[in-house]
Design a protein around this motif. Structure first.
Motif, PDB file in Angstrom:
ATOM      1  N   PRO A   1       0.806  -1.226   0.000  1.00 31.83           N
ATOM      2  CA  PRO A   1       0.000   0.000   0.000  1.00 31.83           C
ATOM      3  C   PRO A   1       0.837   1.273   0.000  1.00 31.83           C
ATOM      4  O   PRO A   1       0.323   2.350  -0.323  1.00 31.83           O
ATOM      5  N   GLU A   2       2.124   1.160   0.342  1.00 30.26           N
ATOM      6  CA  GLU A   2       2.980   2.341   0.343  1.00 30.26           C
ATOM      7  C   GLU A   2       3.428   2.727  -1.064  1.00 30.26           C
ATOM      8  O   GLU A   2       3.980   3.824  -1.279  1.00 30.26           O
ATOM      9  N   LYS A   3       3.216   1.830  -2.041  1.00 24.09           N
ATOM     10  CA  LYS A   3       3.624   2.081  -3.410  1.00 24.09           C
ATOM     11  C   LYS A   3       2.422   2.409  -4.298  1.00 24.09           C
ATOM     12  O   LYS A   3       1.343   1.833  -4.142  1.00 24.09           O
ATOM     13  N   GLN A   4       2.631   3.317  -5.233  1.00 22.61           N
ATOM     14  CA  GLN A   4       1.676   3.532  -6.304  1.00 22.61           C
ATOM     15  C   GLN A   4       2.006   2.547  -7.425  1.00 22.61           C
ATOM     16  O   GLN A   4       3.069   2.629  -8.038  1.00 22.61           O
ATOM     17  N   VAL A   5       1.125   1.593  -7.646  1.00 19.81           N
ATOM     18  CA  VAL A   5       1.362   0.565  -8.662  1.00 19.81           C
ATOM     19  C   VAL A   5       0.610   0.969  -9.933  1.00 19.81           C
ATOM     20  O   VAL A   5      -0.610   1.143  -9.932  1.00 19.81           O
ATOM     21  N   VAL A   6       1.369   1.121 -11.016  1.00 31.22           N
ATOM     22  CA  VAL A   6       0.804   1.543 -12.298  1.00 31.22           C
ATOM     23  C   VAL A   6       0.940   0.378 -13.290  1.00 31.22           C
ATOM     24  O   VAL A   6       2.043  -0.142 -13.487  1.00 31.22           O
ATOM     25  N   PHE A   7      -0.163  -0.014 -13.888  1.00 30.90           N
ATOM     26  CA  PHE A   7      -0.125  -1.055 -14.911  1.00 30.90           C
ATOM     27  C   PHE A   7      -0.197  -0.410 -16.289  1.00 30.90           C
ATOM     28  O   PHE A   7      -1.109   0.373 -16.573  1.00 30.90           O
ATOM     29  N   PHE A   8       0.776  -0.721 -17.135  1.00 30.25           N
ATOM     30  CA  PHE A   8       0.824  -0.215 -18.498  1.00 30.25           C
ATOM     31  C   PHE A   8      -0.059  -1.123 -19.347  1.00 30.25           C
ATOM     32  O   PHE A   8       0.336  -2.220 -19.743  1.00 30.25           O
ATOM     33  N   ALA A   9      -1.275  -0.679 -19.627  1.00 27.70           N
ATOM     34  CA  ALA A   9      -2.306  -1.508 -20.264  1.00 27.70           C
ATOM     35  C   ALA A   9      -2.256  -1.334 -21.774  1.00 27.70           C
ATOM     36  O   ALA A   9      -2.756  -0.350 -22.321  1.00 27.70           O
ATOM     37  N   VAL A  10      -1.651  -2.303 -22.452  1.00 28.42           N
ATOM     38  CA  VAL A  10      -1.543  -2.259 -23.909  1.00 28.42           C
ATOM     39  C   VAL A  10      -2.328  -3.426 -24.501  1.00 28.42           C
ATOM     40  O   VAL A  10      -2.674  -4.380 -23.813  1.00 28.42           O
ATOM     41  N   GLY A  11      -2.579  -3.329 -25.801  1.00 24.92           N
ATOM     42  CA  GLY A  11      -3.235  -4.440 -26.479  1.00 24.92           C
ATOM     43  C   GLY A  11      -4.468  -4.008 -27.243  1.00 24.92           C
ATOM     44  O   GLY A  11      -5.018  -2.924 -27.032  1.00 24.92           O
ATOM     45  N   PHE A  12      -4.892  -4.894 -28.141  1.00 26.25           N
ATOM     46  CA  PHE A  12      -6.131  -4.682 -28.869  1.00 26.25           C
ATOM     47  C   PHE A  12      -7.316  -5.047 -27.970  1.00 26.25           C
ATOM     48  O   PHE A  12      -7.166  -5.218 -26.759  1.00 26.25           O
ATOM     49  N   GLU A  13      -8.474  -5.158 -28.587  1.00 21.34           N
ATOM     50  CA  GLU A  13      -9.678  -5.473 -27.812  1.00 21.34           C
ATOM     51  C   GLU A  13      -9.554  -6.792 -27.063  1.00 21.34           C
ATOM     52  O   GLU A  13     -10.275  -7.034 -26.097  1.00 21.34           O
ATOM     53  N   THR A  14      -8.619  -7.622 -27.472  1.00 18.72           N
ATOM     54  CA  THR A  14      -8.442  -8.931 -26.842  1.00 18.72           C
ATOM     55  C   THR A  14      -8.061  -8.815 -25.373  1.00 18.72           C
ATOM     56  O   THR A  14      -8.509  -9.612 -24.541  1.00 18.72           O
ATOM     57  N   THR A  15      -7.211  -7.859 -25.040  1.00 13.26           N
ATOM     58  CA  THR A  15      -6.731  -7.727 -23.662  1.00 13.26           C
ATOM     59  C   THR A  15      -7.529  -6.722 -22.841  1.00 13.26           C
ATOM     60  O   THR A  15      -7.363  -6.672 -21.616  1.00 13.26           O
ATOM     61  N   ALA A  16      -8.387  -5.945 -23.480  1.00 14.32           N
ATOM     62  CA  ALA A  16      -9.149  -4.927 -22.754  1.00 14.32           C
ATOM     63  C   ALA A  16     -10.058  -5.501 -21.662  1.00 14.32           C
ATOM     64  O   ALA A  16     -10.192  -4.897 -20.594  1.00 14.32           O
ATOM     65  N   PRO A  17     -10.713  -6.666 -21.870  1.00 13.52           N
ATOM     66  CA  PRO A  17     -11.543  -7.189 -20.780  1.00 13.52           C
ATOM     67  C   PRO A  17     -10.766  -7.462 -19.501  1.00 13.52           C
ATOM     68  O   PRO A  17     -11.274  -7.231 -18.393  1.00 13.52           O
ATOM     69  N   ALA A  18      -9.529  -7.935 -19.619  1.00 10.43           N
ATOM     70  CA  ALA A  18      -8.740  -8.238 -18.424  1.00 10.43           C
ATOM     71  C   ALA A  18      -8.373  -6.971 -17.659  1.00 10.43           C
ATOM     72  O   ALA A  18      -8.403  -6.953 -16.420  1.00 10.43           O
ATOM     73  N   THR A  19      -8.041  -5.898 -18.382  1.00 12.46           N
ATOM     74  CA  THR A  19      -7.711  -4.654 -17.667  1.00 12.46           C
ATOM     75  C   THR A  19      -8.968  -4.001 -17.102  1.00 12.46           C
ATOM     76  O   THR A  19      -8.922  -3.371 -16.047  1.00 12.46           O
ATOM     77  N   ALA A  20     -10.095  -4.175 -17.798  1.00 15.71           N
ATOM     78  CA  ALA A  20     -11.357  -3.671 -17.246  1.00 15.71           C
ATOM     79  C   ALA A  20     -11.697  -4.393 -15.946  1.00 15.71           C
ATOM     80  O   ALA A  20     -12.141  -3.774 -14.962  1.00 15.71           O
ATOM     81  N   LEU A  21     -11.457  -5.697 -15.923  1.00 18.45           N
ATOM     82  CA  LEU A  21     -11.696  -6.473 -14.701  1.00 18.45           C
ATOM     83  C   LEU A  21     -10.772  -6.008 -13.576  1.00 18.45           C
ATOM     84  O   LEU A  21     -11.185  -5.946 -12.412  1.00 18.45           O
ATOM     85  N   ALA A  22      -9.528  -5.665 -13.922  1.00 18.01           N
ATOM     86  CA  ALA A  22      -8.591  -5.174 -12.910  1.00 18.01           C
ATOM     87  C   ALA A  22      -9.088  -3.873 -12.283  1.00 18.01           C
ATOM     88  O   ALA A  22      -8.970  -3.672 -11.061  1.00 18.01           O
TER      89      ALA A  22
END
Length: 361
Positions: A129-150
């Protein structure tokens, strides 16, 4: 057919190759819109076998390759902050921005971590919790559902130390942009089966009708690709333009409605800059207003760098089919997988990487 080996059967592949040659009365130019398909076409020798009958040119089918350079620079800038950990898939670490890659940022002391799922990044945020965790979300529509779930999961956990750099891009607007280019040579498209698995393929009817080009959905194995190529050639020889699905074992017209609903809930369609393409209308996704607390650009609005474009890399010409990777003067010399000038040589789906690996360089 139930097993993978059956989609690689040499005798069946030869029959399809023979039929493509028999049907063809002239040479046709097709574009595959998936880096995985590019690698398969080269790995299995299909592109070489069809020389003189079908020219296969390689579209912008690698999401890592088309990720905007400004987004990479932004991620590298965030990685310099002591309170930030930048996470992404392994390919993204080596893609150069204007001032180095995420891997370079890590060697200089930045906190950059490979994850295998955006949910792994959410878990890191929970544990640290002391860190700001940033996910670099790349990809076509194929990977978008997984980042939306995140994003949904981070909201459920009420995490205020998780955010995304959203670099999701949409395939069809890029295909339309290519067709409208004065340099366009594409006479038919092999559509990306994995994207259609999620999004379906009904929307391609608009492209077919507007531009009078065949679009054939296909998969990634040799027989998948050869069947797709044959379907394109048959249409072109008959003067027809239709939308066909040659990947019915995985793709349905409506796609995966649950995945689409999830993406629709979290994201909205927006204009997007593609590396080398500049701005493509409706070419990407962005977080909806109610989820913008998870937008890293909003959270870290003070972290930005000017973008210095790399004029040596010919990635745009490669990704639009105007230049074969081996025709680039830097290919295999100044530009190798160990010393890449640009993303197409870095990514496991990049066209330059495919030629370097499979074309006997």
């Amino acid at each position: 057919m139930k097993y993978l080996d059956e989609y690689r059967d040499p005798a069946a592949a030869q029959r399809l190759l023979d039929e493509i040659r028999r049907v063809s009365t002239r040479s046709w130019t097709l574009m595959e819109v998936c880096g995985g398909q590019t690698h398969s076409l080269l790995r299995h020798g299909i592109a070489a076998e069809l020389q003189g009958t079908v020219e296969l040119i390689h579209g912008p089918g690698c999401p890592v390759c088309v990720t905007d350079q400004a987004d990479i620079d932004f991620a590298c800038q965030l990685a310099k902050r002591p309170d930030v950990m930048v996470t992404s898939f392994g390919d993204m670490l080596r893609v150069p921005g204007s001032q180095g890659s995420l891997l370079d940022a890590r060697t200089r002391g930045g906190q950059v971590k490979i994850v295998y799922s955006p949910l792994d990044a959410v878990e890191l945020a929970r544990r640290q919790p002391e860190k700001q965790v940033v996910f670099f979300a790349v990809g076509f529509e194929t990977t978008a559902p997984a980042t939306a779930l995140a994003v949904k999961q981070a909201a459920q956990y009420q995490l205020d130390n998780f955010s995304l750099i959203v670099s999701h891009v949409r395939v069809q607007p890029a295909m339309e942009s290519l067709v409208e280019s004065p340099e366009n040579r594409v006479q038919a498209f092999l559509a990306a089966g994995h994207v259609c698995t999620v999004m379906g393929y009904e929307s391609y009817n608009r492209l077919v009708e507007r531009y009078q080009l065949p679009v054939v959905v296909t998969g990634f194995e040799p027989l998948d690709l050869l069947e797709g190529i044959l379907a394109c050639v048959r249409q072109l020889e008959a003067g027809e333009t239709r939308l066909e699905n040659c990947y019915s074992r995985a793709v349905q017209m409506a796609g995966n409605q649950s995945a689409q609903d999830l993406v629709q809930q979290i994201y909205q369609v927006s204009d997007a800059c593609w590396r080398g393409f500049d701005l493509i209308p409706a070419g990407g996704l962005s977080l909806r207003e109610q989820w913008q607390q998870f937008d890293a650009r909003v959270r870290f609005s003070d972290s930005s760098l000017p973008v210095i474009l790399n004029s040596e890399c010919r990635s745009f010409d490669v990704m639009t089919g105007q230049l074969k990777p081996t025709e680039c003067p830097h290919f295999g010399k100044q530009c190798t997988p160990e010393t890449p000038l640009g993303a197409p040589m870095v990514s496991s789906e990049g066209a330059c990487a495919a030629y370097y690996r499979y074309a006997g360089v």
